[in-house]
Design an enzyme around this catalytic site. Sequence first.
Site, PDB file in Angstrom:
ATOM      1  N   ASP A 184       0.836  -1.204   0.000  1.00  0.00           N
ATOM      2  CA  ASP A 184       0.000   0.000   0.000  1.00  0.00           C
ATOM      3  C   ASP A 184       0.869   1.252   0.000  1.00  0.00           C
ATOM      4  OD1 ASP A 184       0.760  -0.729   2.666  1.00  0.00           O
ATOM      5  OD2 ASP A 184      -0.767   0.601   3.491  1.00  0.00           O
TER       6      ASP A 184
ATOM      7  N   GLU B 165       0.136  -0.940   5.959  1.00  0.00           N
ATOM      8  CA  GLU B 165       1.208  -0.330   6.737  1.00  0.00           C
ATOM      9  C   GLU B 165       1.046   1.170   6.809  1.00  0.00           C
ATOM     10  OE1 GLU B 165       5.014   1.410   7.947  1.00  0.00           O
ATOM     11  OE2 GLU B 165       3.944   1.765   6.077  1.00  0.00           O
TER      12      GLU B 165
END
Length: 382
Positions: free
Chosen positions: A75, A140
């Site tokens: 991400d 994250e």
Amino acid sequence: MTPPATPLTPTLQLAHDLIRCRSVTPEDDGCQELMIRRLEAIGFKTERLRFGEVDNFWAIRGGDGPILAFAGHTDVVPTGPETHWNNPPFEPTIIDGMLHGRGAADMKGSLASMVVACENFVARHPNHKGRIAFLITSDEEGPSINGTVKVVEWLEARHTKMTWCIVGEPSSTTRVGDVIKNGRRGSLGGVLKVKGIQGHVAYPHLADNPIHTLAPALAELAAEHWDNGNEFFPATSFQVSNINGGTGATNVIPGEVTVVFNFRFSTELTDAILRERTQAILDKHELKYELEWILSGQPFLTPRGDLVNAVVDAINTATGLDAELSTSGGTSDGRFIAPTGAQVVELGPINATIHKVNECISAEDLNKLTAIYERTLEILLA
């Protein structure tokens, strides 16, 4: 004269493919499938792990023995207005030797280097010692609730323990490999609500201004000497990030004030000690308060040993640099892995443009990073 085009090495080609995925947290948008296909092709066994709206996977190769894991995230943070970018953020472009695109540095470049390093290593050492693993998440950059921490819990339930773990966060500052993060400070946040009595500013004797009663306590917290740090960590810091009180009117004493603060703390203290000392100061000032604590991560440190020595050696071989060991900066997913007993370091590209408009990284640095990861595999598992 137009400069020659940068050749697309396997690492750069995979980095391009990953950057094209619009994986704004918590979306993965196909990044993990790209990685899984490449890893399965060289003998990795993979498990897709979806928790909530988050995609994760665990991949492992080898029969038994110590596990060297590569950890990372697919991400990325939002781009902001794409019109502010010189090039579309999800259309990877190499300009003057720099690979541009959201996630180039944080951390799709590292992911590409990890995969290609493993491909190269396995081609030369198909029967390598120990095991190689990947722990990859798409959570994250967000709340980090259904990502690495959940995969670690899943691994612990299966009695699978990583021996060494390289987190691909962008650790370098001016040259790739100049800094290795071999630890991180702990992060303890607090939301403090101090109660008062709302009233008219012209009649303060009929009210109790919580901002006024809080101010001396807040000043004491800010001035407090929490510890001296140690050879690995700076002294613990206390910082206020938000203060909110009032109704918006200029003639109303507020009935409540809220303060958001954070400790970044060393291994000299525990979160329990910080809580106790904070509450003792608040109680001394006889405040009427509510306090919510948020522990984001404990401090951890990986001293010199097998992993640190291997990575230092690999960097020197690939770049000629003598890497600096550092615990500075914010938190990473290493905080979830270190408590399992694994040796953990963070090693990745230069972090100068992470989270910024026009994020970019030297294309050649990604090739060097591949060589560093590959050499680390050689030292530990060949």
